[in-house]
Write a protein that holds these residues in place. Structure first.
Motif, PDB file in Angstrom:
ATOM      1  N   TYR A 118     -63.243  34.392 -36.078  1.00  0.00           N
ATOM      2  CA  TYR A 118     -63.868  33.330 -35.344  1.00  0.00           C
ATOM      3  C   TYR A 118     -65.248  33.767 -34.578  1.00  0.00           C
ATOM      4  O   TYR A 118     -64.901  34.695 -33.760  1.00  0.00           O
ATOM      5  CB  TYR A 118     -62.839  32.631 -34.571  1.00  0.00           C
ATOM      6  N   TYR A 134     -70.959  28.770 -29.208  1.00  0.00           N
ATOM      7  CA  TYR A 134     -71.399  28.292 -27.926  1.00  0.00           C
ATOM      8  C   TYR A 134     -70.854  29.029 -27.034  1.00  0.00           C
ATOM      9  O   TYR A 134     -70.062  29.806 -26.909  1.00  0.00           O
ATOM     10  CB  TYR A 134     -70.996  26.770 -27.791  1.00  0.00           C
ATOM     11  N   GLY A 142     -65.293  26.347 -22.642  1.00  0.00           N
ATOM     12  CA  GLY A 142     -65.263  27.434 -23.192  1.00  0.00           C
ATOM     13  C   GLY A 142     -64.239  28.464 -23.235  1.00  0.00           C
ATOM     14  O   GLY A 142     -64.495  29.636 -23.767  1.00  0.00           O
ATOM     15  N   VAL A 181     -60.528  29.584 -24.016  1.00  0.00           N
ATOM     16  CA  VAL A 181     -59.580  29.377 -25.146  1.00  0.00           C
ATOM     17  C   VAL A 181     -58.212  28.994 -24.064  1.00  0.00           C
ATOM     18  O   VAL A 181     -57.829  29.943 -23.368  1.00  0.00           O
ATOM     19  CB  VAL A 181     -59.217  30.593 -26.147  1.00  0.00           C
ATOM     20  N   ARG A 222     -54.457  23.349 -32.901  1.00  0.00           N
ATOM     21  CA  ARG A 222     -55.813  23.337 -33.470  1.00  0.00           C
ATOM     22  C   ARG A 222     -56.012  24.715 -34.613  1.00  0.00           C
ATOM     23  O   ARG A 222     -57.000  24.597 -35.395  1.00  0.00           O
ATOM     24  CB  ARG A 222     -57.056  23.426 -32.737  1.00  0.00           C
ATOM     25  N   TYR A 223     -55.163  25.602 -34.302  1.00  0.00           N
ATOM     26  CA  TYR A 223     -55.205  26.891 -35.033  1.00  0.00           C
ATOM     27  C   TYR A 223     -54.644  26.684 -36.476  1.00  0.00           C
ATOM     28  O   TYR A 223     -53.405  26.979 -36.628  1.00  0.00           O
ATOM     29  CB  TYR A 223     -54.935  28.202 -34.476  1.00  0.00           C
ATOM     30  N   VAL A 244     -57.983  25.374 -40.941  1.00  0.00           N
ATOM     31  CA  VAL A 244     -58.934  24.427 -41.743  1.00  0.00           C
ATOM     32  C   VAL A 244     -60.422  24.874 -41.526  1.00  0.00           C
ATOM     33  O   VAL A 244     -61.405  24.807 -42.387  1.00  0.00           O
ATOM     34  CB  VAL A 244     -58.696  22.977 -41.383  1.00  0.00           C
ATOM     35  N   ARG A 245     -60.719  25.003 -40.321  1.00  0.00           N
ATOM     36  CA  ARG A 245     -62.007  25.256 -39.775  1.00  0.00           C
ATOM     37  C   ARG A 245     -62.615  26.631 -39.547  1.00  0.00           C
ATOM     38  O   ARG A 245     -63.800  26.796 -39.560  1.00  0.00           O
ATOM     39  CB  ARG A 245     -62.485  24.386 -38.826  1.00  0.00           C
ATOM     40  N   PHE A 246     -61.758  27.393 -39.004  1.00  0.00           N
ATOM     41  CA  PHE A 246     -62.160  28.729 -38.788  1.00  0.00           C
ATOM     42  C   PHE A 246     -61.125  29.715 -38.412  1.00  0.00           C
ATOM     43  O   PHE A 246     -59.922  29.410 -38.548  1.00  0.00           O
ATOM     44  CB  PHE A 246     -62.985  28.686 -37.252  1.00  0.00           C
TER      45      PHE A 246
END
Lengths: 500, 532
Positions: free
Chosen positions: B116, B120, B219, B221, B347-348, B351-353
Motif C-alpha cells: 500500500y 496523501y 492520516g 492508521v 476496511r482491510y 478490494v482497494r489496496f
C-alpha cells in the motif's frame, strides 16, 4: 396463481384485504442536494462522470482517513423533520453499522441509530378512500455506498468493478410506522414525501435516477387479530406505480399462500416491473447483527434551539399549506393539488394571482391549460410565465375575460399575442375594439333579424338538422364579433326551441 | 563548509535536536550533513536493531536541501527570519510506520498493508514539512500498534539497544529504539494504551502521550479511535517538546482534534538545569498507590521511590493519593480498544489496496483468504474480542459496561485535579525491558506491561515518561500524568527532573549494545528472538 389474477393485482388484492389486514411500513432513502459528500469535501456532481473520479481518502476509506460532518446535510434533515412535524433532538450522534460488502469501503457505514435527527413525524395524504395520516418513526442521516458493476462470467471468473463516485454521498432515510394498509396509501405517501422534499429543496428525489429509493415491508394478518404476520421486504420499485403494484402483488401473493396454508418466509423480494411480480432475492434466516456502536471519530453533535429556529424560519410554504391556501382562494381541491404538485404551475399561479387582477379560478384554468401548453414550447421566463409575458399582463387579460370586457375567444388570442411578443395588456385590450355585447336584449335583436332572414335554416333546425352553429355564426357576423359566442349559442337555441 | 570526516559526521548523531537547531542557525552544520550523518549511522547499525521498516535517503536529502535553502534565505533576511524558523527546522525525524506520507509506504507493521502506498500526507506530515523537519524514514511497530514489545510486527521484531536480546517495548518500539541508538534525534509514535511511554521507558528516552485531541489523527492508521494519540520521542524533554510543538494543533479534518492553542512554552523550556529544577518548588504531586502493585520489579519500585524523594528534596510536595478504579482499567481497555479496532480494521478487505487474495467463488471466500492470511495472530485475537463485545446480546454487558468503567476512571483523575494536584507521579512500566519471547505465549502477561499507562488513555489525559535510572542495567521510566491540556507543565516537570538529576552517574550512561550494533556480523533481532 392464474395469469388473469396477475393482470389485475389491485382488484385481487382488494379481495384479499376483505379477509386480511395488510401491515405495511415504508423505508425511503433520499439523496440530499448538498454540493459535497456527507463526510468529505468531494463533489456530489458525479452523475455521468467517469468512474472513480469524485473521490478522496475519506470516501475511499483509506487508512487514516477521518469523517467530518456536512452541516448542510444536517440542516436538510432538520428541515425535513420540521416539515413533517417531527421532534428534533438537542443532541444527536452517529453510529457505525458494521458489515462487509465490496461497495462499503470502510467495512462500516456511518449512520444514525440511537438518536435520529428527526423522530415521530406525521405526513397527511389524500387517497381515493379519503384523508390518511402516515406516521413517520424517524428520519436520519447516513452515507451512501459505492456502486457495483458486475461483469460477465460466473463464480471465480466473474469480475465485479466498483465505482466509488457515489460512496459517501449524503443519504436521508425516512422510516414509517407499520400503519400503512394499502398499496395506494404507500404510493400516495411516497408521492407526497417527494413533493415535500422538492418543495423544501432538500432532495431532487427522482426515483428513476435512484435519488429516492422506496422499500416496503409487507405482512398480512387475519382481520381482527393483533400479532404481525411473516414480514417480506420488497425492493427495486423504481416508480410510484411500481410501489403500488408491488405491494398489491405481495398482498395477493401472501393472501393466497395463507389461504392455502402455505408457509411464508422472512425474505427480501425484488419487484420485476417487466413481469409485474416480485421474486425472491435472498432469504433472511437470521437477523443481521450490525454491531452498531457510537462512531468514535465524530463527537456528538449539539443541535441548539437557535439553529433549529433558523432552519424553521428558512422553510418555504409547505405543499399542504399551499393546497389549503389555494382552496381558500376559491380553487377546487383537485386544481389546488395539481398546481401544488407542479413547480412551474405553482410559480406561474402565484405570480399571476399576486397581481390580484383576475379571479383565482380563472388563473388556475389558464395555468393548468393554455399556459402549461405554452410552457411546453419553451422555459418559463424569470417572472415564471411563458414567452415574453408578464404575470401582471396575463392577470389583466384574464381579468378582462372574467369580467366580460373581451370575449373568451378574443381574450385567448390576446393572451397568445401577449405571450408571443410581450405587447402590453392595455394596448391589446384597446386594439381589441368595442366591448362585446353582453346585453341579452341587444343580442336578441340581432338573433331576431338573423332568424327572419334565414327561414330555411329555421325549418332545417326543426327537422333535426344541426344548424344552430350556422345561425350563431350569422349572429356573430352581425355583431362584428363583439359577442360571446357561447352566450349567443344558448340564446339562439332557446329562441329556436320556442319557435317549435 | 568543508566536508566532514566520518568521525566528525558521526558525532553529529550524538547531538540533541536543540543543539542542532543552534548549529543550523549559526551555519556550523547543514541540514544535509545532519540527514546524511543519521542516514549513514542508521544504515550501518540497523541490522542488529531493526528499528526501521523503510529508509528513504533520496527524499530525506531532498527535504534537507530544501531546509538548507530556507535557512540560507532566512539568514539573508535577518535575525527575525531566522528566529521565525521552527526549532525542528532541518532536524531529522523518524515516523512510526502508521503515519501517511504521500507516495510512501504505511504498513502499520502488518502484512495486510504490504504494497500500500499512501496517496496523501497525514496532518502531522504536513506540519513536519511546514516546520522544516527532515523525515528519514518509517519505524517498526507491533502490527496495528497492538502489542507491548514490537514482537508482533509482521516484519520481525526490533531489539533494545541496551540489550539486543531484549525487546524495546511497544508498540512504538522502532521509534523508541532508533532514538536510543542515535539513529535519529527524535521520532513520532502513537500511544493507544502506553505505546509511546512504555517503549520510551524501556529504551531510556523521553516520550509523551498528549491529551486526546491535541494532535490530529488524520492520516494515522487507526487502531482504537477514541484512545489513539500521536506523540514525540526524544533523548531529552526539550527535544520531545519541540517535536510535539511542531505537530500539535487543531485540524479541521479530525473532528476530535481540539481547537485549543498549542503553548509556546513547549519550545522555551529552560536550558539551565538549576533554572529547570527550580520549577519544582511548591509543586504538588500525587503518588497513586494503585500504580505500585505487589508484582512489580523491586528495582523499578526502588528507582521510582528514589525519583520521588529527589522531587521532594527539590521542593515539591508529594502526597499519597488513590485512583480506586485503576484495577478495572485493563479489563475495560481490552473491551473498548478491540471493539473499535474490530471496526477500524474492517476496511482491510483486499478490494482497494494492500494484500489481496482473489479468485474465490464469492466475496466471502476472498475476504476470508485476504484477512486470514494478512493479519497476524494478535490482531485476529483482538478483532475477535471486539466483534464479540459489540455483538447483539453482549453489547450492554461488555461494551456499554466498559464505557461506564471508563467514565469512573476519568472521574478518579478529575477528583484529583479538582484538589489542585499539578501532576501524578508513577512508574511508566511495572518492569524493565524483557527478553524476546518472555511474554508472547501469554497475551494477558503482555497486556499487563501497559497496566501503568493505559488508565491515562482511558481518561484521555497526557502522560510523559522520563528516564530515572537503571535496574539490572536496564532503563526505568518515571511517569508524570497531568490534567487535560497540561502538556507544557508535564514537560516542565520532566525537564525539572532532568535538572535535579543532571549529575547522576546513570545520566552519563549510554545503551550498552551500541558497540555491538556496529558489528557487521551482528545477528538480527529475528535471529535472536528465534533462539528464545
Amino acid at each position: 396463481m392464474s395469469d388473469t389474477a396477475r393482470t389485475t393485482p389491485s382488484t385481487a388484492a382488494d379481495a384479499v384485504l376483505e379477509r386480511y389486514e395488510a401491515v405495511i411500513g415504508i423505508e425511503i432513502h433520499c439523496q440530499l442536494r448538498t454540493n459535497s459528500k456527507m463526510f468529505c469535501g468531494c463533489s456530489t456532481a458525479y452523475d455521468g462522470a467517469a468512474p472513480n473520479t469524485h473521490n478522496c481518502p475519506v470516501c475511499l476509506g483509506l487508512p487514516g482517513a477521518l469523517p467530518v460532518i456536512n452541516r448542510q446535510a444536517v440542516e436538510y434533515v432538520i428541515a425535513t423533520g420540521l416539515a413533517i412535524s417531527a421532534q428534533i433532538p438537542e443532541r444527536t450522534q452517529w453510529e457505525r453499522k458494521n458489515y462487509f460488502y465490496p461497495d462499503l469501503p470502510k467495512g462500516y457505514q456511518i449512520s444514525q441509530y440511537a438518536i435520529p435527527l428527526a423522530a415521530n413525524g406525521l405526513l397527511p395524504i389524500e387517497t381515493s378512500a379519503g384523508p390518511f395520516v402516515v406516521e413517520i418513526t424517524r428520519a436520519h442521516l447516513e452515507e451512501d455506498t459505492a456502486k457495483l458493476v458486475h461483469g460477465e462470467g460466473s463464480g471465480a471468473d466473474r469480475t465485479t468493478l466498483v465505482d466509488f463516485n457515489r460512496s459517501g454521498a449524503p443519504l436521508m432515510e425516512v422510516v414509517t410506522e407499520p400503519t400503512i394498509r394499502t398499496g395506494e396509501q404507500a404510493r400516495r405517501y411516497a408521492e407526497e414525501l417527494q413533493l415535500l422534499l422538492r418543495a423544501i429543496g432538500v432532495s431532487d428525489a427522482d426515483m428513476e435516477r435512484g435519488q429516492m429509493r422506496v422499500e416496503a415491508n409487507v405482512s398480512l394478518r387475519p382481520r381482527g387479530t393483533e400479532p404481525f404476520g411473516t414480514r417480506v421486504e420488497v425492493k427495486n420499485m423504481n416508480s410510484f406505480r411500481s410501489v403500488e403494484r408491488a405491494i398489491a402483488y405481495e398482498i395477493e401473493r401472501q393472501g393466497h399462500a395463507l389461504d392455502n396454508g402455505e408457509p411464508l418466509v422472512m425474505e427480501t423480494r425484488g419487484w420485476d416491473d417487466g413481469r409485474q411480480l416480485t421474486y425472491r432475492m435472498r432469504a433472511k434466516e437470521t437477523s443481521d447483527d450490525y454491531r452498531y456502536f457510537p462512531e468514535p471519530d465524530l463527537p456528538p453533535l449539539r443541535v441548539d434551539a437557535g439553529w433549529v429556529a433558523a432552519v424553521r424560519a428558512s422553510l418555504p410554504e409547505l405543499p399542504s399549506a399551499r393546497r389549503a391556501r389555494y382552496v381558500a382562494l376559491g380553487l377546487g381541491s383537485y386544481d389546488a393539488a395539481v398546481i401544488t404538485a407542479d413547480p412551474t404551475m405553482l410559480t406561474a399561479f402565484d405570480a399571476i394571482s399576486a397581481a390580484e387582477s383576475a379571479p383565482a379560478k380563472e388563473v388556475a384554468n389558464f395555468v393548468t391549460g393554455a399556459h402549461a401548453k405554452a410552457l411546453k414550447a419553451g422555459d418559463a421566463n424569470a417572472a415564471g410565465t411563458a414567452g415574453a409575458s408578464t404575470p401582471a399582463g396575463i392577470a389583466v387579460l384574464l381579468g378582462a375575460i372574467a369580467s366580460g370586457t373581451v370575449t373568451r375567444q378574443v381574450g385567448r388570442e390576446l393572451l397568445d399575442r401577449h405571450i408571443a411578443d410581450g405587447t402590453q395588456a392595455a394596448d391589446l385590450l384597446a386594439d381589441a375594439g368595442p366591448s362585446p355585447i353582453s346585453d341579452d336584449a341587444a343580442l336578441l335583436g340581432h338573433i331576431e333579424a338573423v332568424i327572419a332572414a334565414n327561414p330555411r335554416a329555421v325549418a332545417d333546425y326543426q327537422a333535426g338538422k344541426p344548424v344552430a352553429g350556422f345561425l350563431t355564426g350569422q349572429v356573430m357576423k352581425a355583431t362584428g364579433g363583439a359577442a360571446d359566442a357561447a352566450r349567443v349559442t344558448t340564446l339562439v337555441r332557446e329562441r329556436l326551441d320556442r319557435e317549435g | 563548509m568543508s566536508p566532514m570526516t566520518p568521525d566528525a559526521a558521526d558525532a553529529l548523531t550524538e547531538l540533541h535536536a536543540h543543539d542542532m537547531a543552534g548549529a543550523l542557525r549559526a551555519g556550523i552544520v547543514s541540514a544535509r550533513e545532519l540527514a546524511a550523518a543519521h542516514l549513514a549511522r542508521t544504515h550501518r547499525t540497523d541490522q542488529g536493531l531493526h528499528a526501521w521498516l523503510s529508509i528513504d535517503d533520496e527524499r530525506a536529502l531532498a527535504e534537507a536541501d530544501a531546509a538548507d535553502a530556507r535557512l540560507s534565505a532566512a539568514r539573508a533576511a535577518g535575525p527575525d527570519a531566522l528566529a521565525a524558523l521552527h526549532p525542528m527546522h532541518g532536524v531529522p525525524v523518524a515516523l512510526k510506520d502508521l503515519v501517511s506520507i504521500r507516495g510512501g509506504q504505511a504498513t502499520a507493521g502488518s502484512r495486510i498493508l504490504e504494497g500500500y502506498i499512501a496517496p496523501y500526507d497525514a496532518h502531522i506530515t504536513e506540519r513536519l514539512r511546514a516546520a522544516g523537519a527532515v523525515i528519514l524514514g518509517k519505524t517498526n511497530m507491533d502490527e496495528f500498534a497492538m502489542g507491548s514489545s514490537t514482537e508482533h510486527s509482521a516484519y520481525g521484531p526490533t531489539a533494545n539497544p541496551w540489550d539486543l536480546g531484549r525487546v524495546p517495548g511497544g508498540s512504538s518500539g522502532g521509534s523508541a529504539a532508533a532514538v536510543a541508538a542515535f539513529q535519529t534525534p527524535v521520532s513520532i509514535g502513537t500511544d493507544t494504551g502506553g505505546s509511546i511511554r512504555q517503549p520510551a521507558s524501556m529504551c531510556g528516552v523521553t516520550g509523551m502521550r498528549p491529551t486526546y485531541g491535541r494532535v490530529s489523527r488524520y492520516g494515522i492508521v487507526a487502531f482504537a479511535s477514541s484512545l489513539d494519540q500521536v506523540g514525540p520521542f526524544g533523548r531529552d524533554a526539550r527535544d520531545a517538546a519541540a517535536l510535539l510543538h511542531a505537530v500539535a494543533g487543531r485540524d479541521e479534518r479530525d473532528s476530535t482534534s481540539a481547537p485549543i492553542a498549542v503553548p509556546d512554552d513547549l519550545i522555551s523550556l529552560p536550558a539551565g538545569d538549576d533554572e529547570a529544577a527550580g520549577w519544582l518548588r511548591g509543586k504538588r504531586f500525587g503518588i497513586p498507590a494503585e500504580y505500585f502493585p505487589a508484582g512489580m520489579d523491586a528495582g523499578v519500585d526502588a528507582r521510582i521511590r528514589e525519583a520521588i524523594a529527589a522531587l521532594e528534596a527539590a521542593g515539591a510536595v508529594v502526597e499519597p493519593v488513590s485512583l480506586p478504579h485503576t484495577e478495572y482499567a485493563l479489563a475495560a481497555y481490552y473491551i473498548v480498544a478491540p471493539a473499535e479496532a474490530s471496526s477500524n480494521l474492517a476496511r482491510y478487505d483486499g478490494v482497494r489496496f494492500g494484500h489481496s487474495i482473489r479468485g474465490g467463488s464469492d466475496y466471502l471466500s476472498n475476504y476470508l483468504a485476504t484477512r486470514g492470511g494478512g493479519f497476524g495472530p494478535e490482531v485476529k485475537r483482538r478483532i475477535m474480542l471486539g466483534t464479540y463485545a459489540l455483538s447483539a446480546g453482549y453489547y450492554d454487558a461488555f461494551y456499554l459496561k466498559a464505557l461506564k468503567v471508563r467514565t469512573l476512571i476519568k472521574r478518579d483523575f478529575d477528583l484529583l485535579w479538582e484538589q489542585g494536584f499539578d501532576a501524578l507521579v508513577a512508574p511508566t512500566a511495572p518492569s524493565v525491558a524483557f527478553k524476546f519471547g518472555a511474554k508472547t505465549a501469554d497475551p494477558v502477561e503482555m497486556y499487563l506491561a501497559d497496566a501503568c499507562t493505559l488508565p491515562v488513555n482511558m481518561a484521555g489525559l497526557p502522560g510523559i515518561t522520563t528516564p530515572c535510572g537503571l535496574s539490572d542495567g536496564l532503563p526505568v521510566g518515571l511517569q508524570f500524568i497531568g490534567a487535560p491540556w497540561s502538556e507544557a507543565a508535564l514537560f516542565r516537570a520532566a525537564r525539572a527532573y532532568e535538572g535535579v538529576t543532571a549529575g547522576a552517574e546513570w545520566r552519563s550512561m549510554r545503551p550498552h549494545d551500541l558497540a555491538a550494533l556496529e558489528d557487521p556480523a551482528v545477528p538480527t533481532p529475528a535471529e535472536r528472538a528465534a533462539r528464545h
